[in-house]
Design a protein around this motif. Structure first.
Motif, PDB file in Angstrom:
ATOM      1  N   SER A 143      30.993  48.473  49.421  1.00 39.96           N
ATOM      2  CA  SER A 143      29.758  47.761  49.125  1.00 39.96           C
ATOM      3  C   SER A 143      29.473  47.821  47.637  1.00 39.96           C
ATOM      4  O   SER A 143      29.893  48.755  46.946  1.00 39.96           O
ATOM      5  N   CYS A 144      28.752  46.823  47.166  1.00 43.82           N
ATOM      6  CA  CYS A 144      28.352  46.753  45.757  1.00 43.82           C
ATOM      7  C   CYS A 144      26.860  46.466  45.729  1.00 43.82           C
ATOM      8  O   CYS A 144      26.422  45.397  46.157  1.00 43.82           O
ATOM      9  N   ALA A 145      26.101  47.410  45.237  1.00 43.59           N
ATOM     10  CA  ALA A 145      24.653  47.249  45.118  1.00 43.59           C
ATOM     11  C   ALA A 145      24.323  46.850  43.684  1.00 43.59           C
ATOM     12  O   ALA A 145      24.754  47.513  42.740  1.00 43.59           O
ATOM     13  N   ALA A 146      23.572  45.761  43.528  1.00 45.72           N
ATOM     14  CA  ALA A 146      23.273  45.228  42.203  1.00 45.72           C
ATOM     15  C   ALA A 146      21.782  45.249  41.923  1.00 45.72           C
ATOM     16  O   ALA A 146      20.958  45.143  42.848  1.00 45.72           O
ATOM     17  N   SER A 147      21.433  45.368  40.661  1.00 47.65           N
ATOM     18  CA  SER A 147      20.036  45.305  40.252  1.00 47.65           C
ATOM     19  C   SER A 147      19.943  44.885  38.801  1.00 47.65           C
ATOM     20  O   SER A 147      20.914  44.977  38.048  1.00 47.65           O
ATOM     21  N   GLY A 148      18.789  44.379  38.423  1.00 46.11           N
ATOM     22  CA  GLY A 148      18.542  44.049  37.027  1.00 46.11           C
ATOM     23  C   GLY A 148      18.898  42.644  36.612  1.00 46.11           C
ATOM     24  O   GLY A 148      18.814  42.315  35.425  1.00 46.11           O
ATOM     25  N   PHE A 149      19.296  41.800  37.564  1.00 45.33           N
ATOM     26  CA  PHE A 149      19.601  40.406  37.231  1.00 45.33           C
ATOM     27  C   PHE A 149      19.446  39.553  38.486  1.00 45.33           C
ATOM     28  O   PHE A 149      19.318  40.065  39.590  1.00 45.33           O
ATOM     29  N   SER A 150      19.463  38.257  38.296  1.00 43.09           N
ATOM     30  CA  SER A 150      19.339  37.328  39.410  1.00 43.09           C
ATOM     31  C   SER A 150      20.683  37.241  40.129  1.00 43.09           C
ATOM     32  O   SER A 150      21.570  36.474  39.740  1.00 43.09           O
ATOM     33  N   PHE A 151      20.826  38.012  41.177  1.00 43.51           N
ATOM     34  CA  PHE A 151      22.120  38.229  41.815  1.00 43.51           C
ATOM     35  C   PHE A 151      22.799  36.930  42.228  1.00 43.51           C
ATOM     36  O   PHE A 151      23.989  36.737  41.977  1.00 43.51           O
TER      37      PHE A 151
ATOM     38  N   VAL B 120      21.204  45.567  33.685  1.00 42.71           N
ATOM     39  CA  VAL B 120      22.213  45.175  34.673  1.00 42.71           C
ATOM     40  C   VAL B 120      22.898  46.430  35.189  1.00 42.71           C
ATOM     41  O   VAL B 120      23.457  47.201  34.407  1.00 42.71           O
ATOM     42  N   GLN B 121      22.857  46.581  36.501  1.00 43.12           N
ATOM     43  CA  GLN B 121      23.543  47.722  37.125  1.00 43.12           C
ATOM     44  C   GLN B 121      24.224  47.280  38.391  1.00 43.12           C
ATOM     45  O   GLN B 121      23.649  46.526  39.184  1.00 43.12           O
ATOM     46  N   LEU B 122      25.465  47.715  38.562  1.00 40.92           N
ATOM     47  CA  LEU B 122      26.196  47.498  39.805  1.00 40.92           C
ATOM     48  C   LEU B 122      26.870  48.809  40.171  1.00 40.92           C
ATOM     49  O   LEU B 122      27.381  49.503  39.301  1.00 40.92           O
ATOM     50  N   GLN B 123      26.878  49.123  41.425  1.00 39.65           N
ATOM     51  CA  GLN B 123      27.473  50.369  41.882  1.00 39.65           C
ATOM     52  C   GLN B 123      28.263  50.127  43.154  1.00 39.65           C
ATOM     53  O   GLN B 123      27.700  49.710  44.165  1.00 39.65           O
ATOM     54  N   ALA B 124      29.536  50.403  43.078  1.00 39.35           N
ATOM     55  CA  ALA B 124      30.399  50.307  44.250  1.00 39.35           C
ATOM     56  C   ALA B 124      30.326  51.598  45.043  1.00 39.35           C
ATOM     57  O   ALA B 124      30.211  52.691  44.467  1.00 39.35           O
ATOM     58  N   SER B 125      30.410  51.480  46.353  1.00 40.29           N
ATOM     59  CA  SER B 125      30.400  52.645  47.232  1.00 40.29           C
ATOM     60  C   SER B 125      31.199  52.335  48.484  1.00 40.29           C
ATOM     61  O   SER B 125      31.610  51.198  48.700  1.00 40.29           O
ATOM     62  N   GLY B 126      31.421  53.364  49.289  1.00 41.33           N
ATOM     63  CA  GLY B 126      32.103  53.173  50.551  1.00 41.33           C
ATOM     64  C   GLY B 126      33.556  53.589  50.556  1.00 41.33           C
ATOM     65  O   GLY B 126      34.235  53.454  51.573  1.00 41.33           O
ATOM     66  N   GLY B 127      34.040  54.086  49.435  1.00 47.80           N
ATOM     67  CA  GLY B 127      35.420  54.533  49.384  1.00 47.80           C
ATOM     68  C   GLY B 127      35.655  55.785  50.204  1.00 47.80           C
ATOM     69  O   GLY B 127      34.714  56.394  50.716  1.00 47.80           O
ATOM     70  N   GLY B 128      36.906  56.150  50.332  1.00 46.38           N
ATOM     71  CA  GLY B 128      37.247  57.346  51.072  1.00 46.38           C
ATOM     72  C   GLY B 128      38.729  57.400  51.346  1.00 46.38           C
ATOM     73  O   GLY B 128      39.511  56.668  50.732  1.00 46.38           O
ATOM     74  N   LEU B 129      39.087  58.252  52.283  1.00 40.99           N
ATOM     75  CA  LEU B 129      40.477  58.421  52.688  1.00 40.99           C
ATOM     76  C   LEU B 129      40.720  57.623  53.963  1.00 40.99           C
ATOM     77  O   LEU B 129      39.966  57.743  54.932  1.00 40.99           O
ATOM     78  N   VAL B 130      41.769  56.821  53.951  1.00 38.78           N
ATOM     79  CA  VAL B 130      42.085  55.991  55.111  1.00 38.78           C
ATOM     80  C   VAL B 130      43.593  55.978  55.298  1.00 38.78           C
ATOM     81  O   VAL B 130      44.352  56.036  54.321  1.00 38.78           O
ATOM     82  N   GLN B 131      44.026  55.900  56.534  1.00 41.89           N
ATOM     83  CA  GLN B 131      45.455  55.838  56.810  1.00 41.89           C
ATOM     84  C   GLN B 131      45.991  54.431  56.572  1.00 41.89           C
ATOM     85  O   GLN B 131      45.260  53.436  56.739  1.00 41.89           O
ATOM     86  N   ALA B 132      47.225  54.350  56.215  1.00 36.07           N
ATOM     87  CA  ALA B 132      47.860  53.050  56.036  1.00 36.07           C
ATOM     88  C   ALA B 132      47.713  52.232  57.312  1.00 36.07           C
ATOM     89  O   ALA B 132      47.883  52.747  58.416  1.00 36.07           O
ATOM     90  N   GLY B 133      47.384  50.964  57.125  1.00 37.21           N
ATOM     91  CA  GLY B 133      47.154  50.089  58.261  1.00 37.21           C
ATOM     92  C   GLY B 133      45.707  50.039  58.712  1.00 37.21           C
ATOM     93  O   GLY B 133      45.328  49.176  59.502  1.00 37.21           O
ATOM     94  N   GLY B 134      44.896  50.934  58.191  1.00 37.09           N
ATOM     95  CA  GLY B 134      43.494  50.991  58.569  1.00 37.09           C
ATOM     96  C   GLY B 134      42.624  50.070  57.744  1.00 37.09           C
ATOM     97  O   GLY B 134      43.108  49.244  56.962  1.00 37.09           O
TER      98      GLY B 134
END
Length: 126
Positions: free
Chosen positions: A20-28, A1-15
């Motif tokens: 995203s969460c990519a999953a593998s190794g199980f019946s999603f 079972v593996q899950l990996q979150a991505s897509g973070g970063g720096l954003v201004q308030a109000g933005g």
């Protein structure tokens, strides 16, 4: 079972930011996916869960601002963060429910999920 979150970063308030969460190794499609966050010095906090069929639940402080979704054929889940606030700054994680397609109830949500990945940092500037 593996899950990996991505897509973070720096954003201004109000933005907006989409995680995203990519999953593998199980019946999603057979498992609910939880979203959590952790700030320095604080415990990991449940913020959302989306069931196998797409019913979503939210922490009160993010309700109306965050939207969880999932694409079962692609084994991915997403968290759209809108109207972000500096208090949303944290490392965000996705994880798989230990109990199946429904979102678990109860106060100790961290214990009901597993498959934690490294998380993705979200920083909201004021």
């Amino acid at each position: 079972v593996q899950l990996q979150a991505s897509g973070g970063g720096l954003v201004q308030a109000g933005g907006s930011l989409r995680l995203s969460c990519a999953a593998s190794g199980f019946s999603f499609a057979a498992y609910a996916i939880g979203w959590f966050r952790q700030s320095p010095g604080k415990e990991r906090e449940w913020i959302s869960c989306i069931s196998g069929i797409g019913r979503a639940y939210y922490l009160d402080s993010v309700k109306g601002r965050f939207t969880a979704s999932r694409d079962n054929p692609k084994d991915t889940a997403n968290l759209l963060m809108s109207a972000v606030e500096p208090e949303d700054t944290a490392v965000y994680y996705c994880a798989k429910s230990a109990f199946g397609s429904g979102c678990p109830a109860g106060n100790e949500q961290v214990k009901y999920f597993h498959g934690w990945g490294q998380g993705t940092q979200v920083t909201v500037s004021s």
